[in-house]
Design a protein around this motif. Structure first.
Motif, PDB file in Angstrom:
ATOM      1  N   ARG A 157       2.789  58.623  71.130  1.00 66.94           N
ATOM      2  CA  ARG A 157       3.130  58.252  69.762  1.00 66.94           C
ATOM      3  C   ARG A 157       4.334  59.033  69.225  1.00 66.94           C
ATOM      4  NH1 ARG A 157      -1.269  61.473  69.752  1.00 66.94           N
ATOM      5  NH2 ARG A 157      -1.520  63.112  68.176  1.00 66.94           N
ATOM      6  N   PHE A 158       4.451  60.300  69.622  1.00 71.26           N
ATOM      7  CA  PHE A 158       5.573  61.095  69.144  1.00 71.26           C
ATOM      8  C   PHE A 158       6.881  60.658  69.807  1.00 71.26           C
ATOM      9  CE2 PHE A 158       2.076  64.111  68.209  1.00 71.26           C
ATOM     10  CZ  PHE A 158       2.304  64.264  66.858  1.00 71.26           C
ATOM     11  N   GLN A 159       6.833  60.332  71.095  1.00 72.90           N
ATOM     12  CA  GLN A 159       8.030  59.876  71.789  1.00 72.90           C
ATOM     13  C   GLN A 159       8.524  58.555  71.218  1.00 72.90           C
ATOM     14  OE1 GLN A 159       6.117  60.964  75.928  1.00 72.90           O
ATOM     15  NE2 GLN A 159       8.264  60.472  76.265  1.00 72.90           N
ATOM     16  N   VAL A 160       7.594  57.662  70.918  1.00 70.02           N
ATOM     17  CA  VAL A 160       7.976  56.385  70.330  1.00 70.02           C
ATOM     18  C   VAL A 160       8.570  56.607  68.939  1.00 70.02           C
ATOM     19  CG1 VAL A 160       7.142  54.124  69.546  1.00 70.02           C
ATOM     20  CG2 VAL A 160       6.241  55.113  71.667  1.00 70.02           C
ATOM     21  N   ALA A 161       7.954  57.490  68.171  1.00 71.71           N
ATOM     22  CA  ALA A 161       8.447  57.767  66.814  1.00 71.71           C
ATOM     23  C   ALA A 161       9.841  58.384  66.855  1.00 71.71           C
ATOM     24  CB  ALA A 161       7.476  58.688  66.088  1.00 71.71           C
ATOM     25  N   GLU A 162      10.069  59.319  67.773  1.00 73.71           N
ATOM     26  CA  GLU A 162      11.380  59.950  67.870  1.00 73.71           C
ATOM     27  C   GLU A 162      12.442  58.960  68.325  1.00 73.71           C
ATOM     28  OE1 GLU A 162      10.841  63.289  70.406  1.00 73.71           O
ATOM     29  OE2 GLU A 162      10.059  64.581  68.815  1.00 73.71           O
ATOM     30  N   PHE A 163      12.067  58.046  69.217  1.00 74.83           N
ATOM     31  CA  PHE A 163      13.003  57.006  69.637  1.00 74.83           C
ATOM     32  C   PHE A 163      13.341  56.103  68.457  1.00 74.83           C
ATOM     33  CE2 PHE A 163      14.188  52.864  71.206  1.00 74.83           C
ATOM     34  CZ  PHE A 163      15.003  53.120  72.302  1.00 74.83           C
ATOM     35  N   PHE A 215      14.934  50.433  62.745  1.00 77.03           N
ATOM     36  CA  PHE A 215      13.829  51.167  62.121  1.00 77.03           C
ATOM     37  C   PHE A 215      14.156  51.567  60.688  1.00 77.03           C
ATOM     38  CE2 PHE A 215      11.369  55.287  61.704  1.00 77.03           C
ATOM     39  CZ  PHE A 215      10.145  54.666  61.494  1.00 77.03           C
ATOM     40  N   GLU A 216      15.450  51.682  60.400  1.00 79.48           N
ATOM     41  CA  GLU A 216      15.901  52.087  59.070  1.00 79.48           C
ATOM     42  C   GLU A 216      15.203  53.372  58.619  1.00 79.48           C
ATOM     43  OE1 GLU A 216      15.170  48.819  56.497  1.00 79.48           O
ATOM     44  OE2 GLU A 216      16.393  47.415  57.641  1.00 79.48           O
ATOM     45  N   PRO A 217      15.368  54.463  59.370  1.00 75.26           N
ATOM     46  CA  PRO A 217      14.614  55.697  59.092  1.00 75.26           C
ATOM     47  C   PRO A 217      14.970  56.309  57.742  1.00 75.26           C
ATOM     48  CG  PRO A 217      16.352  56.121  60.682  1.00 75.26           C
ATOM     49  CD  PRO A 217      16.310  54.634  60.490  1.00 75.26           C
ATOM     50  N   THR A 257       9.349  63.556  57.967  1.00 70.15           N
ATOM     51  CA  THR A 257       8.276  64.433  57.475  1.00 70.15           C
ATOM     52  C   THR A 257       6.956  64.136  58.171  1.00 70.15           C
ATOM     53  OG1 THR A 257       9.362  64.525  55.315  1.00 70.15           O
ATOM     54  CG2 THR A 257       7.077  65.231  55.417  1.00 70.15           C
ATOM     55  N   LYS A 258       6.670  62.864  58.394  1.00 70.96           N
ATOM     56  CA  LYS A 258       5.417  62.487  59.062  1.00 70.96           C
ATOM     57  C   LYS A 258       5.357  63.059  60.475  1.00 70.96           C
ATOM     58  CE  LYS A 258       4.568  58.198  56.491  1.00 70.96           C
ATOM     59  NZ  LYS A 258       4.502  56.722  56.572  1.00 70.96           N
ATOM     60  N   ILE A 259       6.483  63.010  61.170  1.00 71.36           N
ATOM     61  CA  ILE A 259       6.510  63.558  62.528  1.00 71.36           C
ATOM     62  C   ILE A 259       6.344  65.076  62.492  1.00 71.36           C
ATOM     63  CG2 ILE A 259       7.907  63.830  64.612  1.00 71.36           C
ATOM     64  CD1 ILE A 259       9.201  61.162  64.006  1.00 71.36           C
ATOM     65  N   GLN A 283       7.825  74.380  67.764  1.00 71.61           N
ATOM     66  CA  GLN A 283       9.202  74.158  68.206  1.00 71.61           C
ATOM     67  C   GLN A 283       9.593  72.691  68.084  1.00 71.61           C
ATOM     68  OE1 GLN A 283      11.463  76.660  69.096  1.00 71.61           O
ATOM     69  NE2 GLN A 283      12.783  74.891  68.733  1.00 71.61           N
ATOM     70  N   ASP A 284       8.682  71.788  68.446  1.00 77.06           N
ATOM     71  CA  ASP A 284       8.970  70.361  68.324  1.00 77.06           C
ATOM     72  C   ASP A 284       9.189  69.982  66.860  1.00 77.06           C
ATOM     73  OD1 ASP A 284       8.815  69.736  71.044  1.00 77.06           O
ATOM     74  OD2 ASP A 284       6.637  69.584  70.975  1.00 77.06           O
ATOM     75  N   ALA A 285       8.394  70.570  65.975  1.00 74.92           N
ATOM     76  CA  ALA A 285       8.544  70.282  64.548  1.00 74.92           C
ATOM     77  C   ALA A 285       9.908  70.769  64.035  1.00 74.92           C
ATOM     78  CB  ALA A 285       7.413  70.940  63.757  1.00 74.92           C
TER      79      ALA A 285
END
Length: 409
Positions: free
Chosen positions: A144-150, A157-159, A165-167, A178-180
């Motif tokens: 889920r995190f990899q998909v979100a970062e992509f 996606f119009e981020p 913030t959700k990630i 560190q990822d955060a």
């Protein structure tokens, strides 16, 4: 021209691999432009069709994608169950991607190439991305995190800042500091400035990780920016003080909150009360207990037990007894741990008769002592050498109680 056949079908994921390659064949189509011939990039989709190594190959002068239907005999039961539980209302494009993600095998494919193929073939909009991310979150899917970062890098996606913030918050819950921070830096690189929600998430993350300095710096940054401080930001900072052993500073911050009629959640008050209780600081423990009630939190047996423990640890037997009686008058039934604490008080003061009276009163209220209290009581009586005498007294109490019940009948 992009071609997508059978949008309801997905790859056999344990062998799915997208291979970008170049084809220098001349196209039979005379209408192709020079640009098309000079940039003949296409994708070959490799998938299992029976034995490994068998494949279907799609080649053309332009990029073309074909999704091969999953062979249910070649995926495991867990994957089949997850696919069967996908919501019926999912659109075909979202269902196709979810099937591939459910069966995804990193050893055989690349998540970025898979998502790129989905974007080029399906032309998703923001709503499609949000549906997929929500389903992955509900499944607690590891991708889920990899998909979100992509998705953050995709125009479709119009981020916005809240997506970042959700990630960050998600990484915080998994203690992936560190990822955060990498996500935070990526957000800043995109030109987004930290707002109240983002900074609050950072305070909570640093507090939870025990990084007091970063939590305090972020909290002070919010103040300098004039951003509103809510119960979550205050509460996370109070917890940072508690974890750092700076209880007085944490209590001062609680007072500051209350002066602004902002009250922390019960977990924060309980943590403060527990910290004072363990150190035997009964005065501040009682003050925190009073603050709990002012905040509108109704004390339960756990909160009362922690307060009693503060008095027991401080050696204040009388105050512990008063707190115990106040709890009972409030209709709160004592737990076995609470009873055990009172036994410690009575044993220290050698009040055998008083403890028997309390035990009989508890029995009348339908409260039987548990393992912890029973072991303490047995050890105390054994040390006194009065086991037989106590058994006789208890029998007398029992017969008196039975006769009184008979008279009432």
């Amino acid at each position: 021209m992009l071609v997508f056949s059978n949008p309801n079908c997905t790859l056999i994921c344990k062998t799915q691999v997208f291979h970008p390659f170049r084809s220098w064949k001349q196209s039979p189509n005379p209408k192709l432009t020079n640009s098309n011939r000079l940039n003949p990039k296409c994708f070959r989709l490799v998938c299992a069709v029976g034995e490994l190594g068998q494949m279907q190959e799609v080649e053309d002068a332009g990029p073309k994608f074909r999704w091969v239907e999953i062979n249910l005999n070649e995926i495991n039961d867990a994957q089949r169950n997850h696919i069967a539980r996908l919501p019926k209302k999912l659109t075909n494009r979202c269902r196709a991607l979810m099937k591939q993600l459910i069966c995804f095998t990193p050893e055989r494919s690349s998540i970025s190439v898979l998502l790129s193929a989905w974007v080029k073939s399906m032309k998703p909009v923001r709503a499609d991305w949000l549906v997929v991310l929500k389903e992955l979150e509900n499944m607690n899917h590891p991708l889920r995190f990899q998909v979100a970062e992509f998705a953050l890098l995709e125009e479709s996606f119009e981020p916005n800042i809240r997506d970042y913030t959700k990630i960050i918050h998600g990484y915080s819950r998994q203690s992936r500091l560190q990822d955060a921070e990498n996500t935070l830096q990526a957000m800043k690189n995109r030109g987004f400035e930290c707002d109240q929600v983002t900074l609050t998430a950072l305070i909570h993350m640093y507090s939870k990780a025990g990084n007091f300095n970063l939590a305090k710096d972020t909290f002070e940054e919010m103040k300098l920016l004039g951003l509103p401080l809510d119960d979550r930001a205050y509460g996370s900072m109070v917890m940072a003080y508690i974890r750092a052993g700076m209880l007085k500073e944490g209590e001062t911050l609680l007072r500051e909150m209350e002066s602004q009629q902002v009250y922390a959640k019960s977990e924060v008050y309980k943590a403060m009360l527990r910290a004072y209780s363990m150190s035997g600081d009964s005065l501040r423990a009682q003050r925190t207990f009073d603050a709990i009630q002012i905040a509108g939190i109704i004390p339960d047996v756990k909160i009362c037990t922690v307060l009693i423990n503060a008095y027991v640890t401080a050696g204040q037997s009388q105050e512990a007894c008063v707190a115990f009686e106040n709890m009972r008058r409030a209709g709160i039934l004592p737990s076995d741990k609470c009873i055990g604490l009172m036994l410690d008080v009575y044993e220290k003061d050698n009040k055998l008769k008083e403890v028997l009276d309390v035990l009989m009163d508890l029995e009348k209220d339908g409260i039987m002592i548990g393992k912890e209290a029973s072991e303490k009581l047995a050890r105390w009586f054994k040390d006194l050498g009065v086991v037989e005498e106590v058994e006789r007294v208890l029998r007398d109490y029992g017969s008196m109680d039975a006769s009184q019940n008979g008279d009432r009948c």
